[in-house]
Design an enzyme around this catalytic site. Sequence first.
Site, PDB file in Angstrom:
ATOM      1  CE1 TYR A 158      -3.384   2.519   0.580  1.00 53.96           C
ATOM      2  CE2 TYR A 158      -1.882   3.600   1.760  1.00 53.96           C
ATOM      3  CZ  TYR A 158      -3.301   3.757   1.557  1.00 53.96           C
ATOM      4  OH  TYR A 158      -3.998   4.727   1.136  1.00 53.96           O
ATOM      5  CD  GLU A 204      -5.586   4.439  -1.413  1.00 54.11           C
ATOM      6  OE1 GLU A 204      -5.787   4.816  -0.251  1.00 54.11           O
ATOM      7  OE2 GLU A 204      -6.171   3.489  -2.088  1.00 54.11           O
TER       8      GLU A 204
END
Length: 380
Positions: free
Chosen positions: A101, A189
Amino acid sequence: MKLHEYQSKKLFERYEVPIPKGRVASTAAEAGQIAEELGGRTVIKSQVLVGGRGKAGGIRLAKNANEAREFAAVILGMEIKGLPVRKVLVDEAVGFEQEIYLSIINDRVNRCPVVMASAAGGVDIEEVAQITPEKIVRININPLLGLQDFQARDIALAIDLPREQWKNFIKILHGLYRVFSETDATLAEINPLVITKDQRMLALDAKMIIDDNALFRHPELNEFRDFDIEAPAEVEARKYGLSFIKLDGEIGCMVNGAGLAMASMDIIKQFGGEPANFLDIGGGAGAVKVSAALRIILSDPKVKVILINIFGGITRCDEVANGLLTAMKEVKISVPVVVRLVGTNAAEGRALLSDANVITADTLVEAARKAVALANGGSL
Ligand code: GDP
Ligand code: MN
């Protein structure tokens, strides 16, 4: 402005953040064609502006072009969390060893961007954040200095990234920081950022949000605006140069000036009401804007009463009153309207409204009290 995955990936490409090969399609046939070009094995991904598409069945792995066509047909007929799927992204399927992530957002408390990273990326990152927040590493970036190499290395170390991937990772993080800052994003992201079986790093998913207030600096991003999924009232408001934000309450607000609009909402809450919207008609608003504003407020079926609070400076109260009268002729106003006008040409404005079917108030407190009473089903 939220960007779709395929749009975010286009931006990533410009900033040398590696992405899988792929293209967006609006029909099953088109998806099948793209899958054929990519060699068959592909991932069919719904393009909707909500998270958790994977868990909702909006992402399917196809073994060949026929399956790709079939899955695309199914996904294009889906609704995910209330949003219809109008496009699918067809990406080459990638085998991977690890999901990471990686994101950058603004850290309001520290007043600078923050990079967040975790070795436990993938669809369960929300759970990771809640149950094991220590697995998410955070590093603040000084916006004047930008991302420093040592910070990128610190993050790689903190998430136990295999040494062979550091070079790739550092380059990707620099690209992500550049796309974040150069597009005035509030979010950039990658989840998951994967290490592929053949030891490359790829952004399998991409999510970006651009600050609406900075969009004027980015005409090149206009092509990304997706009118379908934006609240129609907000699109309409933008057309007339009105700042409008839909909220959940029952008191429609029309105010000139953002500060006064906030103060009006605060006072409504103070008296036990809930604003249905934030709406700043701006300085110098004339009849056209006022009647557009009224139409937009009334398009919300929850609105039970309208509170108009005008402090006439550049805005002239008689212009606003005229706008209101015009609007009342054009649109059937089915709810009570409470009006407070003070400042430039207030007397003229009030005179114009003397025969109109509106409730007047001299102060904001009085106006808010009346609006809340009416919204709660009371009388005055
Ligand atoms: P989200 O659920 O909306 O966040 O969509 P993602 O794009 O993150 O996809 C969800 C999950 O699908 C990822 O975490 C991966 O595990 C899987 N996935 C996505 N793309 C691929 C791919 O190309 N190959 C494989 N094997 N899995 C993929
Ligand atoms: Mn994802």
